[in-house]
Every structure is written in C-alpha cells, then in structure tokens.
Write a protein that holds these residues in place. Structure first.
Motif, PDB file in Angstrom:
ATOM      1  N   ALA A  15       0.840  -1.190   0.000  1.00 40.54           N
ATOM      2  CA  ALA A  15       0.000   0.000   0.000  1.00 40.54           C
ATOM      3  C   ALA A  15       0.865   1.226   0.000  1.00 40.54           C
ATOM      4  O   ALA A  15       2.035   1.161   0.228  1.00 40.54           O
ATOM      5  CB  ALA A  15      -0.881  -0.014   1.220  1.00 40.54           C
ATOM      6  N   THR A 118       3.811  -1.376   0.830  1.00 40.28           N
ATOM      7  CA  THR A 118       2.634  -0.946   1.577  1.00 40.28           C
ATOM      8  C   THR A 118       3.020  -0.483   2.969  1.00 40.28           C
ATOM      9  O   THR A 118       2.583   0.571   3.439  1.00 40.28           O
ATOM     10  CB  THR A 118       1.617  -2.096   1.680  1.00 40.28           C
ATOM     11  N   GLY A 213      -3.476  -0.648   2.832  1.00 44.94           N
ATOM     12  CA  GLY A 213      -3.350   0.128   1.605  1.00 44.94           C
ATOM     13  C   GLY A 213      -4.537   1.054   1.393  1.00 44.94           C
ATOM     14  O   GLY A 213      -4.381   2.193   0.925  1.00 44.94           O
ATOM     15  N   PRO A 276      -2.633  -3.986  -2.804  1.00 44.23           N
ATOM     16  CA  PRO A 276      -1.569  -3.677  -1.852  1.00 44.23           C
ATOM     17  C   PRO A 276      -0.906  -4.908  -1.256  1.00 44.23           C
ATOM     18  O   PRO A 276       0.148  -4.823  -0.644  1.00 44.23           O
ATOM     19  CB  PRO A 276      -2.297  -2.875  -0.760  1.00 44.23           C
TER      20      PRO A 276
END
Length: 658
Positions: A15, A118, A213, A276
C-alpha cells in the motif's frame, strides 16, 4: 494432499502513502561497489564479498538448481551499503523466444514482497501524523469492522499479522482483468471473519494488508497506485516498476512470462485483486534501489528514526523464534538478524532479505514454482548458503540430555491446526485434508513431514534447550510453548512471525476423523453400488426382494441419499481440483458449484442419516437377518460421520466470503 496445502498459500501486498510533508533524506545514487569481508557473527572466516566472488558463487549454485527444477528464469540482486554488488539474470523470461532475463529491465512479480512497499507507505503516513499505529483503524475507514471480544484492530496489529482475520481467498487472484476492483469496493465486500483476539495470535492476512493500503489511500487523498508511483517509485528512480493492473502497455514488452515449468507455455498475467498485498511488477534493478533505501535508514523514503522504528520492532512470538518487525519479519541465520519478506503468486516466487548489521541486501525472483515446488527450496538454500559463505556463525549449541529430549519429542507427537487458515467457511475442509502432524523418526527425534518442502535438504531436529529444536542442516529452530505439561502451540523460524500451530481439537482431529470419513464414504459407496447390483442379481435368478412396504421404501431412500452423498463428494473433489489448478477459478467462475454443493451436501448427509436410521429401526422391528442389521448399523454410523463433517467444516450456507 500436498497440492491442497499449496492451494492455501496466499499472496502478498503493498500500500502507499504521501511523502511530501515528511522531509525525507535524499535518495542515494546506486553504484557498483567492491567490499571488504563482511563482519561475522562469530570468529569464523568469511569469504571476501565482492562482485567476482559473488558471481562465481551464484554461477555455481543457480544454473544447475534452476535446470534441475525446470524453472525457466530468475533474477538475483545483491546490494551493500549505497550500491549494487551484483545483479544478474539467469535463464529466460520468454522460453519460446529464448529471451534472456535482463536484471535492468525484465519485470518479475514479487508477490507478497509487495507488502514491504505498503508498510513503507504506512510509515510515511505515521511520519505525517495521519496514522496512529495504536488507534482503532475504524477511525480511518468508511465502513465498520466489528470488535472481536470487545477489542478493535490497530495498524500495529495489521503490520504484525495479529489482526485476527481468518484466511480469505474469494477475492485473491485471477486471470481475468475484469476481476480487478477498487479498494473502496473490495474492502467491505471481502471482509473475512475474525477468529483470534487482536494482538494474540500471528495469522498471515492478505486482506489486512490491502486494508492498510486502503487506509493509506484514504488519509493521503491519492489512489493507491498513484501514491506508490509518486512517493516510492519516483523518489527512488524505480522506472521499471508498477502496481497497476492490467499491466500498462509500456511495460508489456519487458514482462517475464510465468510458467508451471520450462516444458509448458507461459500463463496469462495474474491479477492480484487485493493489490496492496501483492500486485507489484518490478525489475531486479529497481528492487535493488528499494533495498538500498531501507539499508540506509529509509533514505529517500523515511526519516532514519521512522525506518529504525519499522526495522527494530519485535512483536511477541513463540519462545526464541523469529517474530514480526513492523511489516518486515525476522530471519535469523548464523547469529545475524535479517529482516525479510517472501512472496508467491501462482507462477512467480520471490524473497527479499536485508542484513542491517552487515549492510547487505539480497533479492531473488523466479518465474516458475518448478518441479514439485522446488522454487521454495532454492530460495531457502540461497539464503543459507549465502549466509554460510559471507556471514558465517560459530559452533552449534550443545544438545540437551538424551532422556529429556526423548520425553519432549514424545510430547510433541500429534495433529495440529495452523493459525493461517479458514475456520468459519467450507474451505476449513482443506485444513482437515492437509492437517500438519509431528511424528518421530527411528531414533526418537521429531519429524514434521508436511514442512520438509520449506528446505532444500532433509531435516534433523536436535533439541538444544527445553522445547527448542535446531535443524543441524540450516540452523533453523522449532520451538513450543508448554503449559501444565502439554504443548499449547509451536512454530518454526521460517513461519513463526506470521503463523503458529496449535493442537487439533478432538472433534476435528484428522488422526481419527480422516480415516472415519474415508470409511464412511466407502460404506456409502458400497450401499449405493450394491443397490442396482443386487437388483440385477435378483432379476437374473428371478428372486423376490425380501423387503416390502415401509421397509422397502426406507431401504430405497437410504440408497438414493447414498448416491447423493457420492454426487456431493464428486463435486467437492472437482472444486478442489479446479481450485488447485487455478486459484482464480474459485472467485466467481465456480460460484454456481459452490452454492450447489452447500445445498446438496447437508441434504445428502442428513438425508442419509435419517433414512438409514429409519431403515435400521425397521430391520429390528421386522427381525431381519443379522447381515442386514449390521449393514444398516454401518450406514447409520456413516451418516453420523458425514453429518458431523458437514457441520464441523461448514459445508452449508450461502455466504460468499471465504
């Protein structure tokens, strides 16, 4: 059942988060460097880590390993400090065109290694004051995650895989570009059940990473893909990387094919639905830039204190075993602490290791699982052989006394369930079919056959401290927690940061239930097949059927339901086979079959039990022969087992989050 266990293995994720207001350190310029010998954890001679020695080492290891495993191609990158020691491609990115792997431009799919991007994005937002690691994540969402046992989920729980979610594969991976959806749509739609209290049990979750994310997306005001482009790729000069799906046209010529093995055709580009958690496509050179940034205290991405917070955190775990940092997880070897992450899509298999004390990073990605899933063993062997050559350790710890070791080994014997799995839906059946076991070798040592594939060689577990075992080949450890003289959980270094094993409950223990299920299905099959067979025999000899009226009706109904049981079993086998061949098939194309089976299975199981019970009562009332009574008793027992399996493993219902 190995293919079933593999089918449960999830992807990884990433993310993003804005960097603008954080005052990051300038990104270092990647350059080729030569290096002095690495510091050893113990006074053992290390090989000189330079480009020449490293290339000779890799050339002596990887080509044969890949050929033997029938893996078409791989990329390896090794960095030290602020420069690249070596980046090299092996084999082919396109077998049909004999197109070689080019580390600078060929794109691989790192799978769950994507999650490190992420987590980096999350920490950027922590720096910006927009995310609090210990705040209820509902504060950042536009839907509500219900509390579990009165406790909410925090971002720290998510980053240490202790949010408590069960495994979720319904919206995981697909070959269909139409399967891709926005995080705003996916997150409430795919919300899995929570089965552990937050912060108590490591249980790997792709959904939770995608949730992180989505939070980055919401607090930053940028969509996830754009955030990663603007705040990670651009600052580091990662020009051959993207999270976007389908793959942007400018990257298509550089994308490696993903293969079952080198003898088969390339498969379509995989769509990782929780982006993500694993949708990254990146070149080896770009992954080197990402490693350099983290080795240099987040240079170009994070402030040094933020990077150290991310790298140095140590979540509670099982005894002395590896545990989670924030996003990264530990991998101890030869007295050195690496922070790392592995990643697997269906076709690509990767790993990234950073050794902060040695200022070294290693990345490998392969474009096939290879023969019998050999990619996992290859990357494990690379990790250990690299460390043994350039980061050697000292002497192995002495074993405990033989008598105690034998007693402790016997205490470990049994069946277990993994915390990374499905518990409240029909996929929990896979847990029964692939239930991990611990047994004993001929010399009384523990043996974990289901985990042998994680390493390149045979395991030899020697107890070196109370309930701590060490594999003499790799130095990896296995440890157990014991309370009141009973093992309550255990894990091993390779999976302990995100997965533990607990004793299988009596009611769902495969040691008895799997043989009982097999016997029940055999009895149902015999009853079903004997019905037309006996009718044909009677017709041949012009014999009358002994049962009449209610007795005949009960008999026939029990046989009809026996046939329905076989139909349901055939359907489940077909579903598992389709799922194992293509994990994406379970997320939409086979919904009709899932609905059908969850209606048919309880009808067949309960119908068999009820009608077999009715038949049994009438057999005793009618004073039938003992053979018919015995057969009726067996069919009732079979029905009981099938009903129990249907209920215990949730082979019913209409929910489509699994």
């Amino acid at each position: 059942m190995r293919f079933i266990r593999k089918a449960m293995i999830g992807l990884a994720a990433l993310a993003a988060v804005p960097l603008a207001a954080q005052g990051p350190v300038a990104a270092p310029t990647a350059k080729k460097v030569e290096a002095a010998p690495l510091p050893a954890a113990k006074p053992v001679q290390a090989a000189n880590l330079n480009a020449t020695d490293l290339e000779a080492f890799l050339d002596g290891f990887l080509p044969y390993a890949l050929e033997r495993a029938r893996i078409p191609g791989a990329v390896v990158v090794v960095v030290r400090g602020d420069g690249v020691l070596l980046e090299k491609g092996y084999g082919f990115s396109d077998v049909a065109k004999r197109k070689p792997v080019l580390p600078g431009t060929t794109l691989f799919r790192p799978g769950s290694v994507s999650k490190l991007f992420t987590w980096t994005a999350v920490m950027q937002q922590v720096e910006a004051g927009k995310i609090d690691l210990d705040k209820d994540v509902n504060a950042y969402l536009d839907f509500k995650i219900p509390p579990y046992q009165g406790k909410p989920i925090t971002m720290r729980n998510i980053m240490t895989h202790t949010a408590g979610f069960e495994e979720s594969v319904r919206y995981l991976i697909s070959n269909d570009p139409k399967a891709v959806m926005t995080l705003k749509k996916q997150m409430p739609l795919a919300l899995p059940e929570r089965v552990f209290a937050p912060g108590t049990t490591p249980a790997y979750s792709n959904y939770a990473t995608a949730l992180a994310g989505y939070i980055v997306e919401r607090v930053s005001g940028e969509d996830f893909d754009s955030y990663i482009d603007n705040h990670i790729f651009k600052p580091l000069g990662m020009t051959h990387s993207t999270f976007r799906q389908p793959l942007p046209a400018k990257f298509v010529p550089h994308m490696s094919g993903g293969y079952p093995d080198i003898t088969q055709k390339a498969r379509p580009f995989e769509m990782v639905i929780p982006a993500p958690a694993g949708s990254l496509s990146a070149s080896g050179d770009d992954m080197g830039k990402f490693m350099i940034a983290h080795l240099n205290d987040g240079a170009g991405l994070l402030k040094p204190e933020t990077a150290r917070q991310m790298h140095d955190f140590k979540a509670p775990g099982v005894g002395p075993l590896n545990s989670m940092a924030l996003g990264f997880y530990e991998q101890q070897v030869n007295g050195h602490r690496a922070i790392a992450h592995g990643g697997d899509t269906v076709w690509f298999h990767s790993y990234l290791w950073l050794f902060p004390d040695a200022d070294v990073g290693v990345f490998i990605s392969m474009n096939s699982a290879g023969k019998e899933g050999a990619a996992g063993a290859i990357r494990s062997a690379l990790f250990h052989k690299f460390a043994d050559r350039y980061l050697p350790g000292g002497e192995a710890p002495a074993p405990i006394d033989a008598k105690t070791a034998k007693q402790h080994a016997q205490m470990m014997v049994g069946n277990y369930v993994t915390s990374r799995g499905s518990f409240t839906n029909f996929l929990s059946l896979l847990g029964l079919l692939g239930q991990p076991t611990i047994g004993l070798t001929e010399d009384g040592k523990i043996s974990v056959p289901g985990l042998d594939g994680l390493g390149a060689g045979a395991r030899d577990w020697v107890e070196v401290a109370p309930f701590v075992w060490r594999d003499t080949g790799t130095g990896e450890r296995l440890a157990a927690e014991v309370k009141d003289g009973k093992v309550v959980r255990w894990s091993l270094d390779a999976g302990s940061p995100f997965m533990v094993f607990e004793p299988a409950p009596v009611g769902t223990n495969a040691a008895w239930l799997l043989p009982a299920l097999i016997a029940a299905l055999a009895i149902a099959a015999l009853a079903a097949l004997a019905w037309p067979t006996r009718a044909l025999v009677r017709r041949s000899f012009k014999a009358e059927f002994a049962l009449e009226g209610k007795a005949r009706r009960a008999y026939r109904l029990s046989r009809i339901f026996a046939w329905l049981v076989l139909a349901a079993v055939a359907g489940w086998i077909g579903l598992i086979a389709a799922f194992s061949a293509d994990i994406g098939s379970i997320g939409g194309p086979l919904d009709w079959l899932i609905h059908l089976l969850r209606i048919l299975t309880p009808i067949a199981a309960f119908g068999l039990l009820i009608t077999a019970g009715w038949h049994l009562v009438l057999c005793f009332q009618g004073k039938r022969k003992w053979t018919m009574k015995f057969g009726a008793v067996l069919l009732v027992l079979a029905g009981l087992v099938l009903v129990w399996v249907t209920l215990a493993f949730h082979l019913y219902g209409f929910g489509m989050v699994y």
